[in-house]
Design an enzyme around this catalytic site. Structure first.
Site, PDB file in Angstrom:
ATOM      1  N   PHE A 100     -50.407  16.606 105.487  1.00  0.00           N
ATOM      2  CA  PHE A 100     -50.600  18.103 105.234  1.00  0.00           C
ATOM      3  C   PHE A 100     -49.058  18.911 105.506  1.00  0.00           C
ATOM      4  CE2 PHE A 100     -51.524  22.552 105.741  1.00  0.00           C
ATOM      5  CZ  PHE A 100     -51.702  23.108 104.476  1.00  0.00           C
ATOM      6  N   ASP A 171     -50.388  15.503 116.262  1.00  0.00           N
ATOM      7  CA  ASP A 171     -50.936  16.173 115.123  1.00  0.00           C
ATOM      8  C   ASP A 171     -52.239  15.402 115.192  1.00  0.00           C
ATOM      9  OD1 ASP A 171     -51.950  17.650 112.838  1.00  0.00           O
ATOM     10  OD2 ASP A 171     -50.190  17.518 111.916  1.00  0.00           O
ATOM     11  N   HIS A 174     -56.763  16.247 111.995  1.00  0.00           N
ATOM     12  CA  HIS A 174     -57.864  15.427 111.322  1.00  0.00           C
ATOM     13  C   HIS A 174     -58.715  14.593 112.524  1.00  0.00           C
ATOM     14  CE1 HIS A 174     -55.453  14.755 107.483  1.00  0.00           C
ATOM     15  NE2 HIS A 174     -55.417  15.804 107.796  1.00  0.00           N
ATOM     16  N   GLN A 197     -59.437  24.986 111.029  1.00  0.00           N
ATOM     17  CA  GLN A 197     -59.602  25.604 109.535  1.00  0.00           C
ATOM     18  C   GLN A 197     -61.023  24.994 108.995  1.00  0.00           C
ATOM     19  OE1 GLN A 197     -58.953  23.427 106.707  1.00  0.00           O
ATOM     20  NE2 GLN A 197     -58.772  24.866 105.123  1.00  0.00           N
ATOM     21  N   LYS A 200     -61.959  20.955 108.411  1.00  0.00           N
ATOM     22  CA  LYS A 200     -61.746  20.336 109.475  1.00  0.00           C
ATOM     23  C   LYS A 200     -63.114  20.051 110.204  1.00  0.00           C
ATOM     24  CE  LYS A 200     -57.551  20.524 108.339  1.00  0.00           C
ATOM     25  NZ  LYS A 200     -56.177  20.754 108.799  1.00  0.00           N
ATOM     26  N   ARG A 229     -45.697  37.661 127.121  1.00  0.00           N
ATOM     27  CA  ARG A 229     -46.083  37.900 128.403  1.00  0.00           C
ATOM     28  C   ARG A 229     -46.160  36.925 129.538  1.00  0.00           C
ATOM     29  NH1 ARG A 229     -50.468  41.232 125.334  1.00  0.00           N
ATOM     30  NH2 ARG A 229     -49.477  43.342 125.296  1.00  0.00           N
ATOM     31  N   TYR A 236     -46.526  45.663 129.327  1.00  0.00           N
ATOM     32  CA  TYR A 236     -45.680  45.768 128.501  1.00  0.00           C
ATOM     33  C   TYR A 236     -44.328  45.315 128.971  1.00  0.00           C
ATOM     34  CZ  TYR A 236     -48.328  48.890 125.294  1.00  0.00           C
ATOM     35  OH  TYR A 236     -49.323  49.518 124.728  1.00  0.00           O
ATOM     36  N   ARG A 246     -53.399  34.849 119.234  1.00  0.00           N
ATOM     37  CA  ARG A 246     -54.658  34.900 119.882  1.00  0.00           C
ATOM     38  C   ARG A 246     -55.846  34.756 119.003  1.00  0.00           C
ATOM     39  NH1 ARG A 246     -52.136  39.558 122.628  1.00  0.00           N
ATOM     40  NH2 ARG A 246     -53.687  40.639 121.193  1.00  0.00           N
TER      41      ARG A 246
HETATM   42  C1  LIG Z   1     -54.706  21.382 108.559  1.00  0.00           C
HETATM   43  C2  LIG Z   1     -53.617  20.487 108.920  1.00  0.00           C
HETATM   44  C3  LIG Z   1     -52.639  21.298 109.790  1.00  0.00           C
HETATM   45  C4  LIG Z   1     -52.646  22.873 109.884  1.00  0.00           C
HETATM   46  O1  LIG Z   1     -53.475  23.506 110.294  1.00  0.00           O
HETATM   47  P1  LIG Z   1     -54.067  24.773 109.910  1.00  0.00           P
HETATM   48  O2  LIG Z   1     -54.964  25.377 110.727  1.00  0.00           O
HETATM   49  O3  LIG Z   1     -54.336  24.928 108.352  1.00  0.00           O
HETATM   50  O4  LIG Z   1     -52.976  25.711 110.389  1.00  0.00           O
HETATM   51  C5  LIG Z   1     -51.597  20.641 110.412  1.00  0.00           C
HETATM   52  N1  LIG Z   1     -51.590  19.207 110.147  1.00  0.00           N
HETATM   53  C6  LIG Z   1     -52.714  18.476 109.709  1.00  0.00           C
HETATM   54  C7  LIG Z   1     -52.464  17.040 109.278  1.00  0.00           C
HETATM   55  C8  LIG Z   1     -53.530  19.268 108.603  1.00  0.00           C
HETATM   56  O5  LIG Z   1     -54.330  18.649 108.045  1.00  0.00           O
END
Ligand SMILES: *Cc1c(COP(=O)(O)O)cnc(C)c1O
Length: 408
Positions: A100, A171, A174, A197, A200, A229, A236, A246
């Site tokens: 992605f 990453d 998945h 997301q 997922k 922070r 502040y 967040r």
């Molecule tokens: C979905 C995804 C992301 C990004 O995640 P979001 O929550 O959509 O920002 C990053 N890397 C891979 C491989 C993804 O499939």
């Protein structure tokens, strides 16, 4: 009895699979978890305490890391990890082009240069042999994607990182709950980055989390997600260039419920994946992606097989994928092209970011990624992998039906 073209669902014939594969999966307990937060009136969480902190503890324990830090999405999880790793403008980050876009675009957003390294055609994960060739004095980070939920070759990647003094950001968008040699993905590199997301394998609509054992990385990421922070500082008082990244308590409450189902769901997808491999291997022209022997649990966020049109009378991949989807198999032809062919990279539409002039993506070429995009890969979505053994058999039958009709 052999299927004819007019019996294909795409031509108005009966679908091979009538049932739906629902996603997300939830029941009244998830509704109650969110309703409880609504009733409490504490929807946000400026201190990242309460349900947010509780969920972070649960996730860290699940992955087997000391810390887990939630944030608004998986892209921001990667961003926090990169910046906390201490990258400087112009530093290079090794990424695959079969992923992605966020894996690579977030590198640009940190003023760094994504360097595309080709995938191993057996697994569609970064090819360690190609990583070594791409390392320069500017390389700072390797960002393997556990593509589709199959672990990247982490022994080789960690060895290369050690040799060249690089950080590793997994990453794992998945790969919630996936394992490599019995270790959870997201616990092997310096950080693991996950997305929640809606598509997922673990979701609260949107959201993300970073896992790490490194207290320094954790403290910096915690500051960056909370407008700079620092622990013990005033409200502040802002030390670092961060932002409000967040999540809400509504998401944390829902994620805690969803996490209780993940392990069983992952095992079901893994078992169905193994069964579907055995079924599809028997079909001429269909080859499931190989599983690296070190994969002890595959999350099958995507089930991928390679398609050979010559066994389907030359039927192009995109037409085959459309026919399969019409038969009721949640499926798709996958990425249409490698990331470096996207206008973002070709035209260098990098806006205000400080990317060196000489960076040029028009002559990048990763042949295995191009073959995956243009010729080979067909994807079945994770929701189908939550089905029954009979559903896996029906998927194989749907492919055979298309083959019979194509070669009639
Ligand atoms: C979905 C995804 C992301 C990004 O995640 P979001 O929550 O959509 O920002 C990053 N890397 C891979 C491989 C993804 O499939």
């Amino acid at each position: 009895m052999s299927a004819k073209r007019d019996q294909l669902a795409i031509n108005g014939g009966p679908k091979s699979i009538i049932k739906e594969f629902p996603w997300p999966v939830f029941d009244e307990s998830d509704v109650e978890a969110v309703a409880d937060v609504v009733r409490s009136g504490e929807w946000g969480n400026p201190d990242c305490a309460g349900l947010v902190e509780q969920y972070e503890k649960e996730y860290a324990e699940f992955i087997g890391t000391k810390y887990a830090l939630t944030c608004v999405n998986g892209s921001v999880a990667l961003r926090l990890a990169l910046i906390a790793c201490g990258v400087k403008p112009g530093d290079e980050v090794i990424v695959p082009p079969y992923t992605f876009i966020a894996t690579a675009s977030i590198v640009l957003e940190a003023n760094c240069v994504p360097v595309f390294v080709d995938i191993d055609p057996d697994t569609y994960n970064l090819d360690p042999k190609e990583i070594e060739k791409a390392i320069t004095p500017k390389t700072k980070v390797i960002m393997p994607v556990h593509f589709a939920g199959q672990a990247a070759d982490m022994d080789a990647i960690m060895a290369i990182a050690k040799k060249h003094n690089l950080k590793v950001i997994e990453d794992a968008a998945h790969a919630h709950g996936g394992e490599y040699k019995g270790k959870k993905l997201g616990s092997i590199g310096d950080t693991g980055c996950f997305s929640f997301q809606s598509s997922k394998n673990l979701t609260s609509g949107e959201g993300g989390i970073v896992t790490t054992n490194d207290k320094e990385l954790y403290d910096m990421m915690n500051s960056l997600r909370n407008v700079g922070r620092v622990a013990g500082g005033q409200w502040y008082e802002h030390h670092n260039l961060g932002c409000n990244y967040r999540i809400t308590q509504l998401q944390a409450g829902l994620l805690s419920r969803q996490l209780t189902r993940l392990d069983e769901q992952t095992r079901r997808r893994n078992d169905n994946g193994l069964y579907l491999n055995a079924l599809l291997e028997k079909i001429d022209g269909i080859s499931p992606l190989k599983r690296n022997k070190n994969i002890t649990l595959h999350t099958y966020h995507i089930y991928i097989f390679k398609y050979d049109p010559s066994a389907f009378n030359g039927l192009p991949k995109n037409e085959f994928a459309a026919m399969l989807a019409a038969e009721g198999v949640p499926s798709f032809m996958g990425y249409p092209e490698p990331l470096y062919k996207q206008p973002l990279f070709r035209e260098k539409n990098f806006m205000c970011y400080a990317i060196p002039e000489e960076v040029d993506y028009t002559n990048v070429k990763c042949p295995e990624t191009e073959k995956a995009c243009y010729e080979d890969a067909v994807w079945i979505l994770q929701s189908a992998m939550l089905g029954t053994k009979e559903d896996m058999e029906a998927i194989a039958d749907a492919i055979r039906k298309i083959q019979e009709a194509a070669t009639e």
